[in-house]
Scaffold this motif. Structure first.
Motif, PDB file in Angstrom:
ATOM      1  N   PHE A 210       0.843  -1.197   0.000  1.00  0.00           N
ATOM      2  CA  PHE A 210       0.000   0.000   0.000  1.00  0.00           C
ATOM      3  C   PHE A 210       0.877   1.245   0.000  1.00  0.00           C
ATOM      4  O   PHE A 210       1.868   1.328   0.734  1.00  0.00           O
ATOM      5  N   CYS A 211       0.512   2.217  -0.820  1.00  0.00           N
ATOM      6  CA  CYS A 211       1.249   3.487  -0.834  1.00  0.00           C
ATOM      7  C   CYS A 211       0.269   4.647  -0.795  1.00  0.00           C
ATOM      8  O   CYS A 211      -0.760   4.631  -1.464  1.00  0.00           O
ATOM      9  N   ARG A 212       0.584   5.619   0.018  1.00  0.00           N
ATOM     10  CA  ARG A 212      -0.275   6.791   0.167  1.00  0.00           C
ATOM     11  C   ARG A 212      -0.159   7.689  -1.058  1.00  0.00           C
ATOM     12  O   ARG A 212       0.837   7.669  -1.767  1.00  0.00           O
ATOM     13  N   ASN A 213      -1.187   8.486  -1.268  1.00  0.00           N
ATOM     14  CA  ASN A 213      -1.217   9.410  -2.391  1.00  0.00           C
ATOM     15  C   ASN A 213      -1.804  10.719  -1.881  1.00  0.00           C
ATOM     16  O   ASN A 213      -2.915  10.735  -1.348  1.00  0.00           O
ATOM     17  N   ASP A 214      -1.051  11.819  -1.995  1.00  0.00           N
ATOM     18  CA  ASP A 214      -1.546  13.073  -1.421  1.00  0.00           C
ATOM     19  C   ASP A 214      -2.695  13.681  -2.214  1.00  0.00           C
ATOM     20  O   ASP A 214      -3.235  14.730  -1.858  1.00  0.00           O
ATOM     21  N   GLY A 215      -3.114  12.993  -3.289  1.00  0.00           N
ATOM     22  CA  GLY A 215      -4.326  13.386  -3.989  1.00  0.00           C
ATOM     23  C   GLY A 215      -5.576  12.764  -3.380  1.00  0.00           C
ATOM     24  O   GLY A 215      -6.691  13.019  -3.836  1.00  0.00           O
ATOM     25  N   PHE A 216      -5.403  11.950  -2.330  1.00  0.00           N
ATOM     26  CA  PHE A 216      -6.547  11.312  -1.663  1.00  0.00           C
ATOM     27  C   PHE A 216      -7.092  12.276  -0.617  1.00  0.00           C
ATOM     28  O   PHE A 216      -6.497  12.481   0.438  1.00  0.00           O
ATOM     29  N   MET A 217      -8.227  12.893  -0.921  1.00  0.00           N
ATOM     30  CA  MET A 217      -8.775  13.919  -0.036  1.00  0.00           C
ATOM     31  C   MET A 217     -10.303  13.840   0.064  1.00  0.00           C
ATOM     32  O   MET A 217     -10.997  14.860  -0.050  1.00  0.00           O
ATOM     33  N   PRO A 218     -10.885  12.655   0.285  1.00  0.00           N
ATOM     34  CA  PRO A 218     -12.345  12.575   0.337  1.00  0.00           C
ATOM     35  C   PRO A 218     -12.944  13.212   1.583  1.00  0.00           C
ATOM     36  O   PRO A 218     -14.136  13.518   1.618  1.00  0.00           O
TER      37      PRO A 218
END
Length: 496
Positions: free
Chosen positions: A425-433
């Motif tokens: 799993f890798c985080r993505n700073d475009g994840f903003m729900p």
């Protein structure tokens, strides 16, 4: 007849002149250099440029012409739109204090009884209520093992309900609503409801009606012309009646809590708020009063029910469309958990594919594409523009979740957006729900816990089947406005 025609034309000309004068006067009061945007019409603003059923697509078209930061007019009021991951992050994170106020949204003002509660408030009121709510929710287990146990217990009730269906197709809407709502109910009201409780079912029906109503054309028009729309009949009035009914239920709960309150042993959120009300009863400017408790409780009950339950409903529809994803989840569950124990939140770190799927579901469904409106707390220099204090800001969360710079396939469902080349799993700073900055969702931690435990436990116990073919399954939202609402569908849970 000719005289009447001339008189009518003169009257219309006078009206147009007055409206133009008002518009120019209002523009004159706006000191600053606002971003470019389409020229507004008197009274209407840019309303004619928006497709009421697909508001976000209309805003995307404007971004293509005016860039990622532009101005639209809702009626005569200017709104600055942020329509890219970089622009939203620069405002909400890098300039969090300046962009931390709640923007003008008449519908939200109506729901919050004039800016009470957490969601619709501002300034000291918002700070006090948010701080108190966070502390109280944590005291009742938010983010701790105790709330995890409540979620685990509730998902078992849901599993039993699905078993009773004997593999027959059903509409999962209110099954998910009942299970998710009971978690926040146990914290706020101090108890869970039986799934057949008639009053509970009515409340959930009202919440669903409000959630759908927020994306209706009627609601969007209300946000532009609240004074007019508030006085005429229409579906929006039905939504307001639903809100009033839920608040009346909350008032009854508060009165019952008052009668049985033991200040030395608070049972739930309402008890804690009542104790705070008593402590500050002699402070004239206190925010802890009846309007405060009713609206704050409403905010928690509403947000703690519809957002997660709609994500589950949309998520399972996506899995029906992508059976290969479901199969990989089953394999990971079997490998990490097996079938002899219930999933727990610690499993999430050992289940990268499940974690990636849930993140991608939230990204893809884009539950709140417009986000809630913000406002600037002072005159702000933003990029080459000067945005005057109190200007409403629309940080388009959809533009972040679908930013092609952050996601390779922004309009496709692809869990690979959150996995590296080794499957981790890798985080993505475009994840903003959940939005970001000062106004990030209060219940983000609980929502993430619920989504993992509900998805994982259900898929540990069942395989999914749809009476529709894969080709017939439509993942486009049925309604897209303030929120994206999925199409209704039938789903069968087949015991594994």
């Amino acid at each position: 007849m000719e005289l009447m025609g001339v008189t009518t034309l003169l009257l219309l000309a006078c009206i147009v002149f007055i409206l133009l004068s008002i518009t120019q006067a209002r523009k004159g009061k706006i000191k600053g250099k606002l971003p470019p945007g389409p020229t507004p019409l008197p009274i209407l603003g840019n309303l004619l440029e928006f497709n009421g059923k697909e508001l976000f697509k209309s805003l995307v078209k404007l971004r293509e012409k005016y860039g990622p930061v532009y101005t639209i007019h809702m009626g005569m009021d200017p709104v600055v739109v942020l329509s890219s991951c970089d622009a939203v992050k620069e405002a909400l994170i890098d300039n969090a204090e300046d962009f931390g106020a709640r923007g003008n949204m008449p519908l939200l003002d109506k729901i919050s009884s004039g800016g009470h509660g957490i969601t619709g408030s501002n300034g000291k009121r918002w700070k006090q209520l948010r701080r108190f709510s966070l502390m109280t929710l944590r005291n009742f287990g938010m983010g701790k093992r105790s709330i995890e146990q409540k979620v685990q217990e509730e998902v078992q009730f849901l599993i039993e309900e699905f078993r009773k269906s004997n593999g027959q197709p059903l509409d999962p809407t209110f099954y998910f609503s009942k299970a998710v709502s009971n978690v926040i109910c146990s914290v706020v009201f101090g108890y869970r409801f039986d799934y057949e409780d008639k009053e509970f079912l009515k409340l959930l029906g009202f919440l669903n009606e409000i959630f759908r109503g927020l994306s209706s054309v009627w609601a969007q028009i209300y946000n532009v012309y609240p004074n007019v729309m508030g006085k005429i009949p229409g579906p929006h009035q039905k939504m307001f009646n639903a809100i009033d009914t839920i608040k009346e239920f909350i008032r009854k709960c508060v009165k019952m809590h008052m009668e049985t309150l033991d200040p030395s042993d608070p049972r739930d959120f309402i008890d804690c708020f009542l104790i705070k009300m008593e402590q500050e009863k002699d402070i004239p400017e206190t925010e802890f009063h009846m309007d405060g408790i009713v609206n704050t409780t409403y905010d928690l009950f509403d947000a703690g029910t519809e957002t997660v339950s709609t994500t589950l409903r949309y998520g399972f529809l996506i899995l029906l469309k992508h059976p290969d994803v479901e199969e990989r989840i089953h394999e990971e569950i079997e490998k990490v958990i097996g079938s002899n124990r219930a999933p727990c939140i610690e499993d999430r770190s050992r289940m990268p594919y499940m974690d990636a799927v849930i993140h991608e579901i939230q990204r893809f469904i884009d539950l709140a594409p417009l986000g809630l409106p913000h406002a600037v707390t002072r005159d702000v220099k933003f990029r080459e523009f000067l945005i005057p204090k109190d200007t409403t800001i629309f940080p388009l969360l959809s533009s972040v979740l679908q930013d092609p710079k952050k996601f390779k396939y922004p309009h496709q469902f692809n869990p690979g957006h959150f996995l590296d080349d080794k499957g981790k799993f890798c985080r993505n700073d475009g994840f903003m729900p959940f939005s970001s900055g000062k106004r990030i969702c209060l219940g983000e931690g609980l929502a993430r816990m619920e989504l993992f435990l509900y998805f994982t436990t259900i898929l540990q116990n069942f395989s999914l089947w749809s009476p529709m073919s894969i080709e017939e399954i439509d993942l486009r939202p049925q309604m897209s406005g303030f929120v994206n609402v999925p199409h209704s569908y039938q789903l069968a849970f087949i015991p594994r």
